[in-house]
Design a protein around this motif. Sequence first.
Motif, PDB file in Angstrom:
ATOM      1  N   TYR A   1     -17.704 -15.395 -12.293  1.00 30.34           N
ATOM      2  CA  TYR A   1     -16.535 -14.568 -12.609  1.00 30.34           C
ATOM      3  C   TYR A   1     -15.854 -15.051 -13.889  1.00 30.34           C
TER       4      TYR A   1
ATOM      5  N   ARG B   1     -17.179  -9.357  -9.076  1.00 35.12           N
ATOM      6  CA  ARG B   1     -15.940  -9.219  -8.290  1.00 35.12           C
ATOM      7  C   ARG B   1     -16.255  -8.714  -6.877  1.00 35.12           C
TER       8      ARG B   1
ATOM      9  N   ARG C   1     -17.798 -11.591  -4.872  1.00 33.15           N
ATOM     10  CA  ARG C   1     -16.789 -12.575  -4.474  1.00 33.15           C
ATOM     11  C   ARG C   1     -15.998 -12.067  -3.271  1.00 33.15           C
ATOM     12  N   GLY C   2     -15.651 -10.776  -3.286  1.00 34.50           N
ATOM     13  CA  GLY C   2     -14.925 -10.217  -2.161  1.00 34.50           C
ATOM     14  C   GLY C   2     -15.717 -10.264  -0.875  1.00 34.50           C
TER      15      GLY C   2
ATOM     16  N   ASP D   1     -10.260  -8.424  -3.884  1.00 36.45           N
ATOM     17  CA  ASP D   1     -11.429  -8.287  -4.756  1.00 36.45           C
ATOM     18  C   ASP D   1     -12.105  -6.929  -4.561  1.00 36.45           C
TER      19      ASP D   1
END
Length: 275
Positions: free
Chosen positions: A230, A240, A243-244, A259
């Motif tokens: 990121y 993104r 990551r979420g 995210d």
Amino acid sequence: MLAPDSADSATQKARAHARAAFVSLLNAPEDDIPLDVMLAWMTAEERALTDIQPMLDELDAIAKDLFIPADTNTYEAVARINHHLFDHHKFCGNEEAFSDPANSMLDAVLAERKGLPILLSAIYIEVARRAGQAICGIGFPTHFLVSPYGATPRFYIDPFHKGRILRFNQMEPWFNRILEQSNGRLPPFSWWLKPVSTRQILVRINNNLKASYLQRNDLSGALRCVERLYVLTPDALEVRRDRGLLRFELGQEEEGAKDLDAYLAARSSEAQTSD
């Protein structure tokens, strides 16, 4: 011996320090981002180390006895580097445990003399640089390579296979086989033969390491890789999203939701713009 809570706190502090150092170096001009130091801090975060100097010292020690006179031509210089790394220091590809996360960490590859194509290529680049030779990374699909700057005709070096030399006419059939396996969903052949930046090398290494962690269901390790991705590629929406999803899997619902909401909003905005 540290108590468990103290040990966890020390690990977190070491990783936070390493991450901060990694991020700070990205503020340098693109051509000045130091590959060796970035790899060392990335490894330090994974290992929860506070001192990267031993890794840099080992690179210095490997390069110390590599002598290349100033008037040496490109071909002889490559032959000297190859002999030094692959015959004298015994570096080679780790074919037996290709997916081991250690293959993407500088300390392990320096210690074991085995690793992935891209880590061996990074060591090749850094040892050659210390000996006054400019070598660039080539982000060939599925197999990272290196090439001397300004070599005419151009040729490519495969550190995973002990420095074998590849010519242009060998590369295209190889690419066509990869293209066929990908159902034609790749940029054209010439695109893959361009030198890549330090940032691009770091992105590929973190993607490799993320995949290794996911194979082992190490979601915390995969999240560390995605967090570095990121900061390396802040405009990459898929990072993104990933990551979420990882935050959700790890029970970090609030952060994961933020995210994924940001990802979906950006995707919606893109769709409206294209309409």
